[in-house]
Design a protein around this motif. Structure first.
Motif, PDB file in Angstrom:
ATOM      1  N   ALA A 252       0.688  -1.240  -0.096  1.00 52.59           N
ATOM      2  CA  ALA A 252       0.172   0.014  -0.037  1.00 52.59           C
ATOM      3  C   ALA A 252       1.002   1.303   0.037  1.00 52.59           C
ATOM      4  O   ALA A 252       0.726   2.331  -0.778  1.00 52.59           O
ATOM      5  N   VAL A 253       1.805   1.243   0.722  1.00 51.98           N
ATOM      6  CA  VAL A 253       2.822   2.249   0.791  1.00 51.98           C
ATOM      7  C   VAL A 253       3.611   2.544  -0.562  1.00 51.98           C
ATOM      8  O   VAL A 253       3.972   3.466  -0.983  1.00 51.98           O
ATOM      9  N   GLN A 254       3.917   1.477  -0.857  1.00 50.99           N
ATOM     10  CA  GLN A 254       4.702   1.448  -2.268  1.00 50.99           C
ATOM     11  C   GLN A 254       3.965   1.952  -3.552  1.00 50.99           C
ATOM     12  O   GLN A 254       4.169   2.672  -4.400  1.00 50.99           O
ATOM     13  N   ARG A 255       2.732   1.742  -3.395  1.00 54.09           N
ATOM     14  CA  ARG A 255       1.732   2.122  -4.627  1.00 54.09           C
ATOM     15  C   ARG A 255       1.583   3.646  -4.322  1.00 54.09           C
ATOM     16  O   ARG A 255       1.709   4.456  -5.145  1.00 54.09           O
ATOM     17  N   VAL A 256       1.423   4.204  -3.064  1.00 50.78           N
ATOM     18  CA  VAL A 256       1.452   5.879  -2.820  1.00 50.78           C
ATOM     19  C   VAL A 256       2.837   6.487  -3.558  1.00 50.78           C
ATOM     20  O   VAL A 256       2.850   7.364  -4.069  1.00 50.78           O
ATOM     21  N   GLY A 257       3.960   5.718  -3.097  1.00 51.32           N
ATOM     22  CA  GLY A 257       5.054   6.364  -3.675  1.00 51.32           C
ATOM     23  C   GLY A 257       5.314   6.159  -5.076  1.00 51.32           C
ATOM     24  O   GLY A 257       5.753   7.139  -5.724  1.00 51.32           O
ATOM     25  N   GLU A 258       4.555   5.199  -5.825  1.00 50.91           N
ATOM     26  CA  GLU A 258       4.636   4.947  -7.267  1.00 50.91           C
ATOM     27  C   GLU A 258       4.108   6.292  -8.085  1.00 50.91           C
ATOM     28  O   GLU A 258       4.176   6.575  -9.156  1.00 50.91           O
ATOM     29  N   ARG A 259       3.098   6.940  -7.160  1.00 50.14           N
ATOM     30  CA  ARG A 259       1.987   7.942  -7.904  1.00 50.14           C
ATOM     31  C   ARG A 259       2.644   9.340  -7.790  1.00 50.14           C
ATOM     32  O   ARG A 259       2.485  10.332  -8.312  1.00 50.14           O
ATOM     33  N   THR A 260       3.971   9.491  -6.972  1.00 53.74           N
ATOM     34  CA  THR A 260       4.559  10.620  -6.753  1.00 53.74           C
ATOM     35  C   THR A 260       5.559  10.842  -8.053  1.00 53.74           C
ATOM     36  O   THR A 260       5.953   9.745  -8.639  1.00 53.74           O
ATOM     37  N   ALA A 261       6.142  12.159  -8.036  1.00 59.97           N
ATOM     38  CA  ALA A 261       6.926  12.338  -9.221  1.00 59.97           C
ATOM     39  C   ALA A 261       8.340  11.644  -9.288  1.00 59.97           C
ATOM     40  O   ALA A 261       9.048  11.407 -10.233  1.00 59.97           O
ATOM     41  N   GLY A 262       8.710  11.414  -8.168  1.00 59.69           N
ATOM     42  CA  GLY A 262      10.084  10.870  -7.726  1.00 59.69           C
ATOM     43  C   GLY A 262      10.183   9.371  -8.117  1.00 59.69           C
ATOM     44  O   GLY A 262       9.145   8.714  -8.041  1.00 59.69           O
ATOM     45  N   SER A 263      11.361   8.976  -8.563  1.00 60.02           N
ATOM     46  CA  SER A 263      11.496   7.612  -9.049  1.00 60.02           C
ATOM     47  C   SER A 263      12.128   6.696  -7.595  1.00 60.02           C
ATOM     48  O   SER A 263      12.327   5.424  -7.961  1.00 60.02           O
ATOM     49  N   ARG A 264      12.159   7.181  -6.539  1.00 58.83           N
ATOM     50  CA  ARG A 264      12.706   6.452  -5.407  1.00 58.83           C
ATOM     51  C   ARG A 264      11.537   5.494  -5.008  1.00 58.83           C
ATOM     52  O   ARG A 264      10.343   5.885  -4.733  1.00 58.83           O
ATOM     53  N   ARG A 265      12.024   4.478  -4.463  1.00 61.76           N
ATOM     54  CA  ARG A 265      11.193   3.357  -3.636  1.00 61.76           C
ATOM     55  C   ARG A 265      10.759   3.730  -2.547  1.00 61.76           C
ATOM     56  O   ARG A 265      11.785   3.843  -1.672  1.00 61.76           O
ATOM     57  N   ILE A 266       9.666   3.800  -2.172  1.00 64.20           N
ATOM     58  CA  ILE A 266       9.167   4.055  -0.933  1.00 64.20           C
ATOM     59  C   ILE A 266       8.683   2.793  -0.078  1.00 64.20           C
ATOM     60  O   ILE A 266       7.991   1.974  -0.813  1.00 64.20           O
TER      61      ILE A 266
END
Length: 321
Positions: A252-266
């Protein structure tokens, strides 16, 4: 006894009435005996190793990870353990990098698992020479790997949330500093909303109180008021509304991170690093941060909390300048 004579005697014992004919037929042949090949006993040794580690008190999660990694090794290098060489292991490490495309940190986890396994074989006198002796771990930039989220990155992450559940997850993780497994184990009825705190069960089954921000409280209460059911603080969206597993929270956290502009893995562990760094930057005593994170050693806390240059400058100017 030579191979030809041994074969003749075995055949004669099976067919005594044809002994003369067999001797005549085999007279012109030169016979050699094929050496007995040692069958792979790797799977058996892996099972014994896991049993020994279970007795030593390793957690079910660690044992599961060991099993998966060692079985992956066995699927590629299925030899008798005494025949496994350093080159075999180097070849497997190459396979992890080139074919499975694992990151250096993940490859190091495999290397450490193999090191533990072969050290055990060596200690048990099952092998005469440890093939892992010449294998070194890959060098990783720990500072870069542990770099916390900047204020800008955190705001981008907040903007990437589409539901109150996602907002609640992000805010709770970044303001509490909880481990992933600790978050998954929280029940709603254990939360003290007035003090914005909850008792979690950490490593070694040790309990400690953690706190969360006003923003996290608001997001959590809105999320809880909208969801259909569940006893856990974070539950699945479908009946019977079971607690979210650590893996589900991570996704769930990773999906949120994928929506942001950055390419960093959250991932949740990054939020824990961010919490520690923000707390240190805000002036919180290192021993308090250590307690909130559930660390037994303050050195571990210093690894988690990165003292940013601007914090150093601020502290200098406040006290010295």
């Amino acid at each position: 006894m030579d191979a030809k004579k041994e074969l003749m005697e075995r055949l004669a014992a099976m067919m005594p009435s044809m002994e003369g004919e067999l001797r005549w037929v085999l007279e012109g042949y030169c016979i050699t005996k094929e050496p007995v090949r040692e069958r792979s006993n790797l799977k058996k040794r892996i099972t014994a190793f896991l049993t020994a580690k279970k007795i030593d008190g390793l957690s079910p999660k660690t044992l599961k990870n060991y099993r998966e990694m060692l079985m992956g090794f066995q699927s590629q290098v299925d030899k008798h353990v005494t025949k496994i060489s350093t080159d075999d292991i180097r070849g497997y490490i190459g396979y992890l990098a080139d074919e499975r495309h694992l990151k250096d940190s993940s490859i190091n986890t495999h290397i450490n698992t193999l090191r533990s396994f072969f050290s055990w074989l060596d200690m048990e006198d099952i092998i005469k020479k440890n093939p892992m002796r010449k294998i070194k771990s890959l060098k990783i930039d720990r500072i870069k790997a542990r770099r916390p989220l900047s204020p800008e990155e955190l705001e981008q992450l907040r903007d990437g949330c589409r539901s109150y559940k996602e907002k609640a997850l992000v805010e709770f993780l970044v303001s509490s500093g909880c481990r992933l497994s600790e978050v998954a184990g929280i029940q709603v009825d254990r939360v003290d909303w007035q003090s914005r705190s909850v008792v979690v069960v950490g490593k070694g089954h040790k309990e400690r109180t953690v706190y969360f921000s006003v923003r996290a409280k608001l997001m959590l209460q809105e999320y809880l008021s909208l969801r259909k059911g569940g006893c856990a603080l974070f539950s699945s969206s479908r009946s019977p509304y079971l607690p979210m597993s650590p893996r589900a929270i991570e996704k769930a956290v990773q999906r949120v991170g994928e929506r942001t502009a950055g390419s960093r893995r959250i991932h949740p562990h990054l939020m824990r690093h961010t919490f520690a760094t923000n707390a240190l930057h805000g002036g919180m005593d290192i021993t308090v941060i250590q307690h909130l994170l559930g660390h037994s050693d303050p050195k571990t806390t210093l690894i988690y909390a990165e003292l940013r240059p601007d914090a150093v400058k601020y502290a200098y100017e406040r006290v010295i300048a």
